[in-house]
Design a protein around this motif. Sequence first.
Motif, short mmCIF file in Angstrom:
data_model
loop_
_atom_site.label_atom_id
_atom_site.label_comp_id
_atom_site.label_asym_id
_atom_site.label_seq_id
_atom_site.Cartn_x
_atom_site.Cartn_y
_atom_site.Cartn_z
N HIS A 1 0.65 -1.11 0.02
CA HIS A 1 -0.07 -0.03 -0.03
C HIS A 1 0.92 1.35 0.06
O HIS A 1 0.39 2.59 0.11
CB HIS A 1 -0.92 -0.05 1.21
CG HIS A 1 -2.03 -0.97 1.23
ND1 HIS A 1 -3.35 -0.90 0.65
CD2 HIS A 1 -1.97 -2.62 1.54
CE1 HIS A 1 -3.81 -2.00 0.85
NE2 HIS A 1 -3.25 -2.92 1.42
N ASP A 2 2.22 1.00 -0.16
CA ASP A 2 2.95 2.31 -0.12
C ASP A 2 2.87 3.25 -1.12
O ASP A 2 3.08 2.62 -2.32
CB ASP A 2 4.52 1.66 -0.02
CG ASP A 2 5.57 2.88 0.15
OD1 ASP A 2 5.35 3.79 -0.15
OD2 ASP A 2 6.59 2.51 0.85
N GLY A 3 2.26 4.32 -0.94
CA GLY A 3 2.21 5.30 -2.35
C GLY A 3 3.52 5.60 -3.10
O GLY A 3 3.17 5.94 -4.36
N ARG A 4 4.65 5.54 -2.30
CA ARG A 4 5.88 5.72 -2.93
C ARG A 4 6.22 4.73 -4.16
O ARG A 4 6.57 4.89 -5.41
CB ARG A 4 6.97 5.61 -2.17
CG ARG A 4 8.57 6.00 -2.88
CD ARG A 4 9.47 5.89 -1.82
NE ARG A 4 9.79 4.77 -0.99
CZ ARG A 4 10.14 3.58 -1.58
NH1 ARG A 4 10.71 3.46 -2.78
NH2 ARG A 4 10.09 2.46 -0.76
N ARG B 1 3.81 2.87 -5.39
CA ARG B 1 2.76 3.02 -6.49
C ARG B 1 3.31 4.15 -7.44
O ARG B 1 3.10 3.85 -8.84
CB ARG B 1 1.53 3.39 -5.79
CG ARG B 1 0.29 3.81 -7.01
CD ARG B 1 -0.89 4.34 -6.03
NE ARG B 1 -2.17 4.38 -7.22
CZ ARG B 1 -1.98 5.68 -8.02
NH1 ARG B 1 -1.22 6.61 -7.84
NH2 ARG B 1 -3.05 5.66 -8.77
N GLU B 2 3.92 5.23 -7.12
CA GLU B 2 4.28 6.19 -7.94
C GLU B 2 5.32 5.82 -8.66
O GLU B 2 5.54 6.24 -9.93
CB GLU B 2 4.55 7.73 -7.19
CG GLU B 2 3.36 8.35 -6.50
CD GLU B 2 2.43 8.66 -7.47
OE1 GLU B 2 2.82 9.21 -8.50
OE2 GLU B 2 1.27 8.43 -7.13
N TYR C 1 -2.26 0.73 -10.93
CA TYR C 1 -1.91 0.09 -9.47
C TYR C 1 -2.68 -0.10 -8.69
O TYR C 1 -3.38 0.54 -8.35
CB TYR C 1 -0.62 1.17 -9.02
CG TYR C 1 0.07 0.46 -7.82
CD1 TYR C 1 1.32 -0.02 -7.88
CD2 TYR C 1 -0.41 0.17 -6.52
CE1 TYR C 1 2.05 -0.54 -6.81
CE2 TYR C 1 0.12 -0.20 -5.81
CZ TYR C 1 1.41 -0.62 -5.72
OH TYR C 1 2.09 -1.09 -4.67
N CYS D 1 -4.29 -2.55 -5.06
CA CYS D 1 -4.09 -3.24 -3.92
C CYS D 1 -4.97 -4.50 -3.73
O CYS D 1 -5.93 -4.33 -4.30
CB CYS D 1 -3.93 -2.41 -2.83
SG CYS D 1 -2.78 -1.25 -2.72
#
Length: 207
Positions: free
Chosen positions: A84-87, A89-90, A100, A102
């Motif tokens: 779930h890490d936004g970094r 994902r980006e 992307y 989850c």
Amino acid sequence: MSIDDHELVRLGLRQVIVQRFGERFEVAEARSLEEALQFLSARANTVLLLLLDLHLGDTRGLAGLKLLRQRYPHLPIVVVSGTHDGRVREEALALGAQGYFCKTGDAGGLSGLVDTIERISTGTHAADQTPQGPMAQNTTARSQTVKPGVRLTNREIQLLELVLNGLDNQAIAAETGLALGSVKNGVSSIFLAFNVRSRAALMRLFA
């Protein structure tokens, strides 16, 4: 094609696709990156898109995505991950992932995944998702630099991930339990496969 080392996840994705699209698509499956690469080496031209988990038995993190993008730059990839890490994902989207999602199983995520598959199947993703500016130039440069026929073993894929994470040979040996000489030989084989002479040159291919 669904690439995930958990059978229940692959089954769930298959059910979602069949329920939404019926018999429009045949869902192939792979339990590892190596298994997926073997399938793609023979049938890449029959694959519409890849549904990729980032954490497989033979690769972790973004290395699998990077390798697939290098070898099959025109094949759409959608990440379906438990991370779930936004970094992350980006970074995945910056590397060219078309979406992307989850593995939460929530309605919004499933709806978004289905919508993304529909867009890709109709070709509308090209206008929506095509990188512009420097990213587009970098993608072109990478696809021209790296040979599409590069083949790595499971061990070499693991070593590649660790090299890209900045670990030196001694740290890789400690991480994997391999002898230092084995690590050096493996890293040298990776350099040879990608036609580079240093870590810096290798990492530039995946920048």
